[in-house]
Design an enzyme around this catalytic site. Structure first.
Site, PDB file in Angstrom:
ATOM      1  N   VAL A  56       0.832  -1.209   0.000  1.00 25.39           N
ATOM      2  CA  VAL A  56       0.000   0.000   0.000  1.00 25.39           C
ATOM      3  C   VAL A  56       0.864   1.254   0.000  1.00 25.39           C
ATOM      4  O   VAL A  56       0.544   2.226  -0.678  1.00 25.39           O
ATOM      5  CB  VAL A  56      -0.954   0.015   1.214  1.00 25.39           C
ATOM      6  CG1 VAL A  56      -1.689   1.353   1.307  1.00 25.39           C
ATOM      7  CG2 VAL A  56      -1.958  -1.126   1.122  1.00 25.39           C
ATOM      8  N   GLU A  57       1.976   1.244   0.698  1.00 26.80           N
ATOM      9  CA  GLU A  57       2.776   2.454   0.876  1.00 26.80           C
ATOM     10  C   GLU A  57       3.661   2.747  -0.336  1.00 26.80           C
ATOM     11  O   GLU A  57       3.390   3.669  -1.098  1.00 26.80           O
ATOM     12  CB  GLU A  57       3.592   2.334   2.166  1.00 26.80           C
ATOM     13  CG  GLU A  57       2.690   2.281   3.398  1.00 26.80           C
ATOM     14  CD  GLU A  57       3.440   2.025   4.682  1.00 26.80           C
ATOM     15  OE1 GLU A  57       4.693   2.070   4.673  1.00 26.80           O
ATOM     16  OE2 GLU A  57       2.792   1.768   5.708  1.00 26.80           O
TER      17      GLU A  57
END
Length: 318
Positions: free
Chosen positions: A125-126
């Site tokens: 996600v990051e």
């Protein structure tokens, strides 16, 4: 207290920092170290990398996207957005003084800044990337090649990319806050009202978890010691498991790393879920669920006055 505070001297040596002067006898808070011992050339490379979006899979976000040094080391969002615009599971902690924390992340799953950085680069996600992919992108950048060749014997490598970024992060301590000046002997560095706030901070018990060089960041604690915070909020989710997600120990459910309060007035919103938009709201939650008491409007104003004395500019910035 769920974890013993490591010795400040060992912590500073591990971070490459000079040991902080001792606080006056009986004071639970210790001044931030004044001296930095990071190679300037390596830290300068790390600063550039920290702000380089090429660290993410699609070159859309940098470390600084979630950890803006000019905005308290965070991004003022309840949940930061990753490389595809997706919100993260928890609030992004400040990068300021992170080198002085005994663990990284809210759940303490990383023991070092290096481990924390690795997890962020790979997180789907990051950053959604890998060090191999990052190195391939940067290998074509002549400025990076020349800079790393000058700063590191073996030039541009994955290990040196990681080392440079962490070297920069270790310069992001905030020494010489007015409260640190007070601890070092300047009785006039903080006002009478701020001293009253500090006295209440200690008397009410805030200091049981928020002490040491980082006024926190050195132990784990359950969120909701004196009541069920999550029930009042509307129920718990996976991100609320805290330390339990790392250890699998039922005693660690809803247990989190105690956050540092340095520069806290500049890093709203608060808590792992970003649910408190203001310090007043955060203090209401702390009084009720951590201390089991109520705090008056004046009590909160006094404590916030004290917290403002913990603000300082990162020493490693131009």
């Amino acid at each position: 207290m769920r974890s013993l505070t490591p010795s400040l001297r060992l912590l500073c040596l591990a971070a490459g920092l000079a040991a902080a002067p001792a606080a006056p006898a009986g004071e639970p808070i210790t001044p931030v170290p004044l001296s930095l011992h990071q190679d300037p050339a390596k830290a300068a490379l790390g600063r550039r990398l920290f702000n380089d979006v090429r660290l993410s899979a699609n070159s859309s976000v940098a470390c600084a996207s979630c950890h803006d040094v000019a905005r308290g080391g965070s991004d003022r969002r309840a949940k930061s957005l990753g490389f595809l615009g997706q919100p993260g599971a928890v609030n992004a902690p400040t990068v300021l003084n992170a080198a002085l924390n005994f663990k990284q992340f809210w759940d303490g799953r990383a023991d070092t800044l290096e481990a924390q950085l690795d997890m962020v680069i790979r997180n789907p996600v990051e950053m959604g990337s890998s060090w191999e992919a990052v190195l391939a992108k940067l290998a074509g950048d002549a400025a990076y090649r020349d800079g790393f060749a000058a700063a590191y014997r073996d030039g541009l490598t994955i290990a040196n990319l990681r080392h440079a970024i962490v070297s920069y992060e270790r310069t992001l301590i905030t020494p010489n806050a007015r409260f640190d000046q007070y601890l070092r002997g300047d009785a006039n560095a903080i006002t009478a009202a701020e001293k009253t706030g500090y006295a209440k901070f200690k008397r009410f018990g805030c200091v049981a978890c928020h002490q040491g060089v980082n006024v926190g960041g050195n132990m784990f604690q359950k969120f909701g010691v004196m009541g069920d915070y999550f029930a009042q909020r509307g129920g718990a989710n996976d991100a609320d498991r805290g330390r339990y997600a790392v250890t699998g120990n039922p005693d660690d459910l809803h247990v989190f790393k105690v956050p540092s309060l340095r520069n806290v007035t500049r890093s709203a919103p608060y808590f792992h879920d970003g649910s408190a938009a203001t310090l007043e709201q955060a203090l209401d939650v702390m009084f009720k669920f951590q201390l089991g008491r109520s705090g008056s409007k004046q009590d909160k104003a006094d404590i916030i006055a004290f917290l403002n004395t913990l603000n300082s500019t990162p020493a490693g910035q131009p």
